[in-house]
Design a protein around this motif. Sequence first.
Motif, PDB file in Angstrom:
ATOM      1  N   MET A  75      19.594  -3.011  43.706  1.00  0.00           N
ATOM      2  CA  MET A  75      18.268  -3.467  43.285  1.00  0.00           C
ATOM      3  C   MET A  75      17.493  -3.960  44.495  1.00  0.00           C
ATOM      4  O   MET A  75      18.081  -4.302  45.515  1.00  0.00           O
ATOM      5  CB  MET A  75      18.376  -4.567  42.229  1.00  0.00           C
ATOM      6  CG  MET A  75      19.133  -5.802  42.675  1.00  0.00           C
ATOM      7  SD  MET A  75      19.452  -7.001  41.351  1.00  0.00           S
ATOM      8  CE  MET A  75      20.647  -6.140  40.359  1.00  0.00           C
TER       9      MET A  75
ATOM     10  N   TYR B  77      17.411 -11.831  39.749  1.00  0.00           N
ATOM     11  CA  TYR B  77      17.585 -10.918  38.622  1.00  0.00           C
ATOM     12  C   TYR B  77      18.438 -11.574  37.538  1.00  0.00           C
ATOM     13  O   TYR B  77      18.172 -11.431  36.354  1.00  0.00           O
ATOM     14  CB  TYR B  77      18.223  -9.612  39.107  1.00  0.00           C
ATOM     15  CG  TYR B  77      18.295  -8.540  38.054  1.00  0.00           C
ATOM     16  CD1 TYR B  77      17.148  -7.902  37.603  1.00  0.00           C
ATOM     17  CD2 TYR B  77      19.512  -8.168  37.499  1.00  0.00           C
ATOM     18  CE1 TYR B  77      17.216  -6.914  36.627  1.00  0.00           C
ATOM     19  CE2 TYR B  77      19.586  -7.188  36.528  1.00  0.00           C
ATOM     20  CZ  TYR B  77      18.426  -6.576  36.100  1.00  0.00           C
ATOM     21  OH  TYR B  77      18.499  -5.607  35.132  1.00  0.00           O
TER      22      TYR B  77
ATOM     23  N   VAL C 225      18.708  -0.565  39.660  1.00  0.00           N
ATOM     24  CA  VAL C 225      17.847  -1.192  38.658  1.00  0.00           C
ATOM     25  C   VAL C 225      16.413  -0.838  39.039  1.00  0.00           C
ATOM     26  O   VAL C 225      15.974  -1.133  40.148  1.00  0.00           O
ATOM     27  CB  VAL C 225      18.044  -2.726  38.628  1.00  0.00           C
ATOM     28  CG1 VAL C 225      16.953  -3.390  37.790  1.00  0.00           C
ATOM     29  CG2 VAL C 225      19.420  -3.066  38.085  1.00  0.00           C
TER      30      VAL C 225
ATOM     31  N   ALA D 257      19.272  -4.864  32.431  1.00  0.00           N
ATOM     32  CA  ALA D 257      19.993  -3.592  32.610  1.00  0.00           C
ATOM     33  C   ALA D 257      21.496  -3.785  32.508  1.00  0.00           C
ATOM     34  O   ALA D 257      22.205  -2.938  31.944  1.00  0.00           O
ATOM     35  CB  ALA D 257      19.636  -2.960  33.954  1.00  0.00           C
TER      36      ALA D 257
END
Length: 191
Positions: free
Chosen positions: A130, A137, A83, A145
């Motif tokens: 990530m 997230y 990501v 995403a």
Amino acid sequence: MSKRVLVIVGHPSTDSFCAALADNYVETAIGAGQDVRVLYLGDLCFDPVLHEGYNRIQPLEPDLLKAQVDITWAEHLVLVFPVWWGGVPALLKGFFDRILLPGFAFSYRKGKAFPEKLLLGRSAYLLVTMDTPPWYYKWVYRMPALHQMRKTTLAFCGIKPVATLTFGPILDSTAKQRDNWLGQARKLAIK
């Protein structure tokens, strides 16, 4: 019975942690008797820009034609990507922009709001790295995403995402954490 698996590595570097995840997955899947093909997008030669949208389809480069053959062959896809800036890398987005074309991945239907899904019968795993803590997230950024890949890309074409593993933060992770994450990828490869 052997499962036909296509692993797509959406990180441009072959020495990234994404590549390590993919390599561990592939090695374990082959050891479990699965038939595996791998696409390292960073090694493919193609223009990731869809210059005219779908108004005029660009001729596909040989690597993209082969990728379409591999997707058609596969029963199961494994997408491995980082990501970046909350979304998928431009290379992965450009890859899908170029190959998931009308007539291959979906078909517009006159008078219908949604197209016909042409890649039905396939499943997918997402292995996602990530630098943001995965919980942050998920709960603060709401996983843009992952929603994009699962819902508006894969499911749109008929591919059923069945598992997603998120790994992070990669930045400053320890060798022990990375070994644990690689182990998670290996476990998923034998499901």
